[in-house]
Design a protein around this motif. Structure first.
Motif, PDB file in Angstrom:
ATOM      1  N   THR A  95       0.829  -1.206   0.000  1.00 49.73           N
ATOM      2  CA  THR A  95       0.000   0.000   0.000  1.00 49.73           C
ATOM      3  C   THR A  95       0.865   1.258   0.000  1.00 49.73           C
ATOM      4  OG1 THR A  95      -0.155  -0.169   2.425  1.00 49.73           O
ATOM      5  CG2 THR A  95      -1.952  -1.118   1.126  1.00 49.73           C
ATOM      6  N   ALA A  96       1.971   1.229   0.744  1.00 51.81           N
ATOM      7  CA  ALA A  96       2.840   2.401   0.805  1.00 51.81           C
ATOM      8  C   ALA A  96       3.496   2.700  -0.533  1.00 51.81           C
ATOM      9  CB  ALA A  96       3.915   2.201   1.871  1.00 51.81           C
ATOM     10  N   ASN A  97       3.729   1.663  -1.332  1.00 48.46           N
ATOM     11  CA  ASN A  97       4.363   1.846  -2.635  1.00 48.46           C
ATOM     12  C   ASN A  97       3.352   1.910  -3.778  1.00 48.46           C
ATOM     13  OD1 ASN A  97       7.455   1.620  -2.160  1.00 48.46           O
ATOM     14  ND2 ASN A  97       6.596  -0.079  -0.974  1.00 48.46           N
ATOM     15  N   SER A  98       2.058   2.006  -3.415  1.00 49.29           N
ATOM     16  CA  SER A  98       0.976   2.185  -4.409  1.00 49.29           C
ATOM     17  C   SER A  98       0.978   1.106  -5.489  1.00 49.29           C
ATOM     18  CB  SER A  98       1.100   3.571  -5.061  1.00 49.29           C
ATOM     19  OG  SER A  98       1.065   4.592  -4.090  1.00 49.29           O
ATOM     20  N   ILE A  99       1.272  -0.125  -5.074  1.00 46.40           N
ATOM     21  CA  ILE A  99       1.195  -1.229  -6.041  1.00 46.40           C
ATOM     22  C   ILE A  99      -0.247  -1.418  -6.489  1.00 46.40           C
ATOM     23  CG2 ILE A  99       1.638  -3.676  -6.408  1.00 46.40           C
ATOM     24  CD1 ILE A  99       4.124  -1.934  -6.106  1.00 46.40           C
ATOM     25  N   PHE A 100      -1.168  -1.199  -5.560  1.00 51.04           N
ATOM     26  CA  PHE A 100      -2.586  -1.265  -5.880  1.00 51.04           C
ATOM     27  C   PHE A 100      -3.194   0.126  -5.692  1.00 51.04           C
ATOM     28  CE2 PHE A 100      -1.779  -5.546  -3.912  1.00 51.04           C
ATOM     29  CZ  PHE A 100      -1.613  -6.198  -5.119  1.00 51.04           C
ATOM     30  N   VAL A 101      -4.092   0.491  -6.593  1.00 48.02           N
ATOM     31  CA  VAL A 101      -4.735   1.803  -6.511  1.00 48.02           C
ATOM     32  C   VAL A 101      -5.581   1.907  -5.260  1.00 48.02           C
ATOM     33  CG1 VAL A 101      -6.312   3.385  -7.655  1.00 48.02           C
ATOM     34  CG2 VAL A 101      -4.732   1.991  -9.015  1.00 48.02           C
ATOM     35  N   ARG A 102      -6.239   0.825  -4.914  1.00 50.05           N
ATOM     36  CA  ARG A 102      -7.143   0.816  -3.767  1.00 50.05           C
ATOM     37  C   ARG A 102      -6.433   0.229  -2.556  1.00 50.05           C
ATOM     38  NH1 ARG A 102     -10.862  -3.246  -2.124  1.00 50.05           N
ATOM     39  NH2 ARG A 102     -12.544  -2.456  -0.793  1.00 50.05           N
ATOM     40  N   ASN A 103      -6.311   1.020  -1.502  1.00 50.40           N
ATOM     41  CA  ASN A 103      -5.675   0.561  -0.271  1.00 50.40           C
ATOM     42  C   ASN A 103      -6.664  -0.251   0.557  1.00 50.40           C
ATOM     43  OD1 ASN A 103      -3.321   1.892  -0.962  1.00 50.40           O
ATOM     44  ND2 ASN A 103      -3.842   3.744   0.181  1.00 50.40           N
ATOM     45  N   SER A 104      -6.233  -1.416   0.980  1.00 54.43           N
ATOM     46  CA  SER A 104      -7.089  -2.288   1.780  1.00 54.43           C
ATOM     47  C   SER A 104      -6.215  -3.301   2.502  1.00 54.43           C
ATOM     48  CB  SER A 104      -8.115  -3.006   0.892  1.00 54.43           C
ATOM     49  OG  SER A 104      -7.449  -3.933   0.037  1.00 54.43           O
TER      50      SER A 104
END
Length: 311
Positions: free
Chosen positions: A59-68
C-alpha cells in the motif's frame, strides 16, 4: 480459524539440515524447555506480523490503486494452504527476513538508487538463509533484476558483500573455536545440486499448487492491464518478484528435503499477484468462488494433515 486449529494440535517441524542454525535452534529449544504450543503460537504471531508488514509495503508503494487489507488476508490464507505450511518451523523466520529484504528492494526507486537499501536487501536475505538456505535463490533474481537497471559494478559488489558478511563473521568465530572444517563442509553442501528429479507431493496437493499458479498468472495479467500500475515506479521490481516466484517453482524438484515445505517460499511473491484479483471495489461472483476454493481447500488439507478427516 485455519491456524487456530493447530493450537489444539501444535506441531513443530525440525529445522532442515541445510540450515546453518538448525543444531543451535534445537539445542536452544531443549535447553529452555520451550513447549510445542509456545513454538506454534509464536509461529502464528510471526505470520500475522509478516502479513501486516507485507500489506504496508504494497500500500505504501501504491502497487494497488485501492488501499485495503486484502494483501494481508490473502497472505494468511496462502500461508495456510497446507497443513505442513502451518506447523511451526524455522522457515517462517527465514520468510520474515525475506520480507525485510523485499521491503528494502522496494525502497530502491527508479529515479534514485539507494546503496544503503541495496546493501540491506542482500544482508537480510543472507540472515534468512541461515534459517533456511533456499531463500538465497532470491539473490540471483536481485542481481539479475538490478543489473538490468544499469547499476554499476560497485553495486554488484555491494550486493555480494551484504550476502557474504554474516557467513564471513560466523566463519571467523568458528575458526577461533577450532571447528572450521565442519563449517567448510557446511558451505560445500550448500553448493551441492540435487540432480535427482523427485517430487514427494500428492496429486491433490499438486492440483492445489497448479490452481495457485493459475491465480498468480491471472493476477499478473490483471496488473499488466491496470493503467495506474503502468505508471508505478516499482513495476520493474514487481517483475523481479515474479522472477523469484518462477525460479523458486522450477528449482523445487531439485531441492533436498521436503518439496512441499520448500514450496512455502512461493507464498510471499504469490500474494502480490493473487491480491490483485480480489483487490477491487466491487467483487464479482466468480471472485468469491476463486477465494472459497482457496479457503475450503486449505481447510480440507489441514483437517487431513491433523488426521481429523481423510480424503
Amino acid at each position: 480459524m485455519l491456524r487456530g486449529l493447530f493450537l489444539w494440535h501444535p506441531v513443530f517441524e525440525k529445522p532442515p539440515e541445510g540450515a546453518f542454525l538448525s543444531p543451535y535452534i534445537i539445542d536452544w529449544i531443549k535447553a529452555n524447555h520451550i513447549s510445542v504450543f509456545a513454538l506454534q503460537l509464536s509461529d502464528i504471531i510471526l505470520i500475522y506480523l509478516e502479513a501486516i508488514i507485507l500489506n504496508f509495503i504494497l500500500t505504501a508503494n501504491s502497487i494497488f490503486v485501492r488501499n485495503s487489507f486484502i494483501p494481508a488476508m490473502v497472505f494468511i490464507t496462502l500461508s495456510s494452504l497446507f497443513g505442513e505450511w502451518i506447523e511451526g518451523s524455522a522457515q517462517t523466520i527465514a520468510q520474515f527476513f525475506l520480507l525485510l529484504s523485499m521491503m528494502n528492494l522496494f525502497a530502491i526507486t527508479g529515479k534514485e538508487t539507494s546503496r544503503e537499501s541495496i546493501f540491506y536487501t542482500s544482508l537480510f536475505l543472507s540472515i534468512g538463509s541461515l534459517f533456511y538456505f533456499p531463500v538465497a535463490l532470491f539473490l540471483l533474481v536481485i542481481i539479475t533484476g538490478l543489473l538490468l537497471r544499469s547499476l554499476s559494478f560497485a553495486d554488484l559488489i555491494l550486493i555480494l558483500i551484504g550476502f557474504i558478511l554474516p557467513y564471513y563473521f560466523i566463519g571467523v568465530g568458528i575458526y577461533y573455536f577450532g571447528n572450521l572444517q565442519d563449517y567448510l563442509y557446511f558451505l560445500e553442501m550448500h553448493f551441492y545440486i540435487n540432480t535427482k528429479f523427485a517430487i514427494d507431493i500428492s496429486l491433490m496437493q499438486e492440483l492445489m499448487l497448479l490452481y495457485l499458479l493459475i491465480l498468480v498468472i491471472y493476477g499478473y495479467m490483471s496488473l499488466q492491464q491496470d493503467r495506474e500500475f503502468k505508471i508505478v515506479k516499482h513495476r520493474r521490481l514487481v517483475l523481479i518478484v515474479l522472477g523469484y516466484f518462477v525460479i523458486s517453482a522450477l528449482a523445487g524438484p531439485f531441492i533436498s528435503g521436503s518439496k512441499l515445505l520448500y514450496m512455502q517460499l512461493i507464498v510471499l511473491p504469490a500474494t502480490i499477484f493473487v491480491s490483485k484479483i480480489f483487490n477491487a471495489e466491487k467483487l464479482k461472483f466468480y471472485h468469491h468462488i476463486l477465494y472459497l476454493v482457496l479457503f475450503f481447500g486449505s481447510l480440507a488439507f489441514e483437517l487431513d494433515y491433523l488426521n481429523i478427516v481423510h480424503w
